[in-house]
Design a protein around this motif. Structure first.
Motif, short mmCIF file in Angstrom:
data_model
loop_
_atom_site.label_atom_id
_atom_site.label_comp_id
_atom_site.label_asym_id
_atom_site.label_seq_id
_atom_site.Cartn_x
_atom_site.Cartn_y
_atom_site.Cartn_z
N PHE A 189 -6.84 8.64 4.16
CA PHE A 189 -6.17 7.51 3.51
C PHE A 189 -5.32 6.72 4.51
O PHE A 189 -5.19 5.50 4.41
N GLU A 190 -4.74 7.43 5.46
CA GLU A 190 -3.96 6.74 6.49
C GLU A 190 -4.86 5.85 7.36
O GLU A 190 -4.48 4.74 7.73
N GLN A 191 -6.06 6.36 7.64
CA GLN A 191 -7.01 5.56 8.41
C GLN A 191 -7.41 4.32 7.64
O GLN A 191 -7.47 3.21 8.18
N PHE A 192 -7.69 4.50 6.35
CA PHE A 192 -8.04 3.35 5.51
C PHE A 192 -6.89 2.37 5.43
O PHE A 192 -7.08 1.15 5.55
N ALA A 193 -5.67 2.89 5.21
CA ALA A 193 -4.50 2.02 5.10
C ALA A 193 -4.33 1.18 6.37
O ALA A 193 -3.99 -0.01 6.30
N ILE A 211 -16.18 30.82 19.50
CA ILE A 211 -15.34 29.90 18.73
C ILE A 211 -14.19 29.40 19.58
O ILE A 211 -13.41 30.18 20.12
N ILE A 212 -14.07 28.07 19.69
CA ILE A 212 -12.99 27.46 20.46
C ILE A 212 -12.15 26.56 19.54
O ILE A 212 -12.65 25.57 19.00
N PHE A 213 -10.90 26.93 19.33
CA PHE A 213 -9.98 26.12 18.53
C PHE A 213 -9.33 25.07 19.44
O PHE A 213 -8.59 25.42 20.37
N LEU A 214 -9.58 23.80 19.17
CA LEU A 214 -9.01 22.72 19.99
C LEU A 214 -7.74 22.15 19.40
O LEU A 214 -7.07 21.33 20.04
N GLY A 215 -7.39 22.54 18.17
CA GLY A 215 -6.20 21.98 17.53
C GLY A 215 -6.48 20.60 16.95
O GLY A 215 -7.61 20.14 16.88
N ALA A 216 -5.41 19.92 16.53
CA ALA A 216 -5.54 18.60 15.92
C ALA A 216 -5.71 17.53 17.00
O ALA A 216 -5.01 17.53 18.00
N ILE A 217 -6.68 16.63 16.79
CA ILE A 217 -6.91 15.49 17.67
C ILE A 217 -7.04 14.25 16.79
O ILE A 217 -7.83 14.23 15.85
N TYR A 218 -6.25 13.21 17.08
CA TYR A 218 -6.29 11.99 16.27
C TYR A 218 -6.81 10.78 17.05
O TYR A 218 -7.00 9.72 16.48
N ASP A 219 -7.03 10.95 18.34
CA ASP A 219 -7.55 9.86 19.15
C ASP A 219 -9.01 9.62 18.79
O ASP A 219 -9.89 10.45 19.05
N LEU A 220 -9.28 8.46 18.16
CA LEU A 220 -10.61 8.19 17.61
C LEU A 220 -11.67 8.12 18.70
O LEU A 220 -12.81 8.53 18.50
N GLU A 221 -11.31 7.63 19.87
CA GLU A 221 -12.28 7.55 20.98
C GLU A 221 -12.71 8.94 21.43
O GLU A 221 -13.90 9.19 21.66
N ILE A 222 -11.77 9.86 21.53
CA ILE A 222 -12.11 11.23 21.91
C ILE A 222 -12.93 11.90 20.81
O ILE A 222 -13.95 12.55 21.07
N ILE A 245 0.86 -1.18 0.00
CA ILE A 245 0.00 0.00 0.00
C ILE A 245 0.90 1.23 0.00
O ILE A 245 1.73 1.41 0.88
N LEU A 246 0.71 2.06 -0.99
CA LEU A 246 1.60 3.19 -1.25
C LEU A 246 0.77 4.47 -1.37
O LEU A 246 -0.37 4.43 -1.83
N GLY A 247 1.33 5.59 -0.94
CA GLY A 247 0.63 6.87 -1.14
C GLY A 247 0.17 7.53 0.14
O GLY A 247 -0.49 8.57 0.11
N THR A 248 0.50 6.92 1.30
CA THR A 248 0.13 7.53 2.58
C THR A 248 1.39 7.82 3.38
O THR A 248 2.49 7.41 3.02
N ARG A 249 1.20 8.49 4.50
CA ARG A 249 2.32 8.73 5.41
C ARG A 249 2.58 7.53 6.31
O ARG A 249 3.54 7.52 7.06
N GLY A 250 1.71 6.53 6.23
CA GLY A 250 1.98 5.29 6.93
C GLY A 250 0.98 4.94 8.00
O GLY A 250 0.01 5.65 8.25
N VAL A 251 1.23 3.79 8.64
CA VAL A 251 0.36 3.29 9.70
C VAL A 251 1.16 3.16 10.99
O VAL A 251 2.36 2.95 10.96
N PRO A 252 0.48 3.28 12.14
CA PRO A 252 -0.94 3.60 12.32
C PRO A 252 -1.25 5.04 11.92
O PRO A 252 -0.34 5.85 11.72
N ASN A 253 -2.54 5.35 11.81
CA ASN A 253 -2.96 6.66 11.33
C ASN A 253 -2.56 7.77 12.29
O ASN A 253 -2.92 7.78 13.45
#
Length: 367
Positions: free
Chosen positions: A18-22, A248-259, A5-13
């Motif tokens: 696309f990273e999530q799918f990969a 407006i509240i900016f929370l930034g980037a969050i990648y934790d799927l549960e949160i 699988i090519l074209g993503t920044r890699g796993v885990p997401n």
């Protein structure tokens, strides 16, 4: 079968769709006994050689030193490495920076490309880059052995523009079944008394339209915005312009799927402003998390949501829709309908199985 699988920044997401799918698909394939490899950026924070049995092939990525141009070098390094391996299939996710190296792809491997959305329409790119992306799209469409579209709109576009058939396989999501407000209590105060926007900080996601309408509308709720606001020039401009507004509240980037899922579940309104192509992963995840969705009015969103969402075209629509309350009966019915769509059309087991069957069919046809 040996697949890369090519074209993503890699796993885990740690990045996006696309990273999530990969991550999900590679782990699924490996569980089926298929020798699966995912190309990963040297900048990826996860450093193990394998992830849930999936082999990680790390290639040098200079994006942190030279910016976007580094993506081209990273993709080149991935393709050059793939030439040394005896892959039966290379599944290419997107084409933005990899299609220019198509002539270097391994000749014996079957090249299957997910055509992503209409990348050249993204307003963050100048005219020269948009022109390049149109050429890259054409190369990917014409030089790949087989094509995949993750939305009916993209499938129709590819057939009309390139006279090429593509297999429609949507993106996937899992129904969120374990809500727990305590998981997000450090971020939001009261359940269902806030609204939510999750998006990359790009103009085509209509973020400013949503913010403008939200500020002008009448509501005591706050809008929580999740995305890397300092990762793009546009994001920084949004913070400068709207960061001091109490609504407006900016929370930034969050990648934790549960949160993320809990934030979606306990929101009142969920805004989805994406307007450039494809079945958007964050939209399906919102549907799977009991969201009342307010989506940008375009064919890609409407194909997925149909009548089970509210739509906006400008900031006035946003202001008008702020009176909606999630507990209303009509909204609860829309939420139920969207959950049924996830269960019957978009769950990961169906999507992963569809990809596997299509890849195996392509291999048989190529022999």
């Amino acid at each position: 079968m040996k697949i890369a699988i090519l074209g993503t920044r890699g796993v885990p997401n740690h990045h996006g769709g696309f990273e999530q799918f990969a991550e999900f698909f590679s782990v699924y394939l490996q569980s089926k006994g298929i020798d699966t490899h995912v190309y990963c950026s040297s900048l990826h924070p996860f450093k193990e050689e394998t992830y849930n049995g999936v082999k990680r092939i790390v290639c040098y990525d200079p994006e942190n030193k030279i910016g976007t141009a580094g993506q081209f070098i990273y993709d080149l390094n991935c393709i050059l490495d793939a030439r040394k391996k005896k892959f039966d299939v290379i599944l290419q996710l997107g084409y933005t920076s990899s299609s220019i190296w198509h002539f270097l792809m391994p000749k014996k491997a079957l090249i299957i490309t997910n055509m992503d959305g209409l990348e050249w329409k993204r307003t963050k790119y100048n005219k020269l880059v948009q022109y390049f992306l149109q050429k890259a799209e054409a190369l990917a469409a014409n030089k790949s052995d087989y094509l995949i579209s993750d939305s009916i709109g993209i499938q129709e576009y590819i057939e009309k523009k390139y006279n090429k058939k593509s297999e429609f396989i949507a993106y996937g999501a899992e129904i969120f079944t374990s809500p727990n407000f305590l998981k997000i209590k450090h971020l939001v105060e009261i359940p269902f008394e806030y609204d939510l926007l999750i998006a990359r900080m790009e103009p085509e996601n209509n973020i400013e339209t949503i913010l403008k309408g939200y500020i002008k509308g009448v509501t005591n709720r706050k809008l929580y915005l999740i995305g890397n606001q300092f990762g793009t020039k546009f994001g920084k401009q949004l913070v400068e312009k709207y960061g001091n507004n109490e609504k407006i509240i900016f929370l930034g980037a969050i990648y934790d799927l549960e949160i993320l899922n809990n934030l979606r579940y306990f929101s009142n309104l969920y805004f989805h402003g994406h307007s450039v192509g494809g079945t958007n992963p964050s939209l399906l995840e919102a549907m799977a998390s009991n969201c009342c969705i307010v989506a940008h009015n375009n064919v890609f969103n409407k194909t997925v949501l149909n009548s089970d969402a509210f739509y906006f075209t400008d900031h006035k629509d946003i202001s008008d829709l702020l009176t909606l309350k999630k507990e209303e009966n009509k909204i609860q019915l829309m939420i139920k309908n969207n959950l049924q769509k996830i269960e019957k059309k978009y769950n990961w087991e169906i999507i992963n199985n569809s990809y596997q069957q299509f890849i195996e069919k392509c291999l048989k046809m190529s022999k």
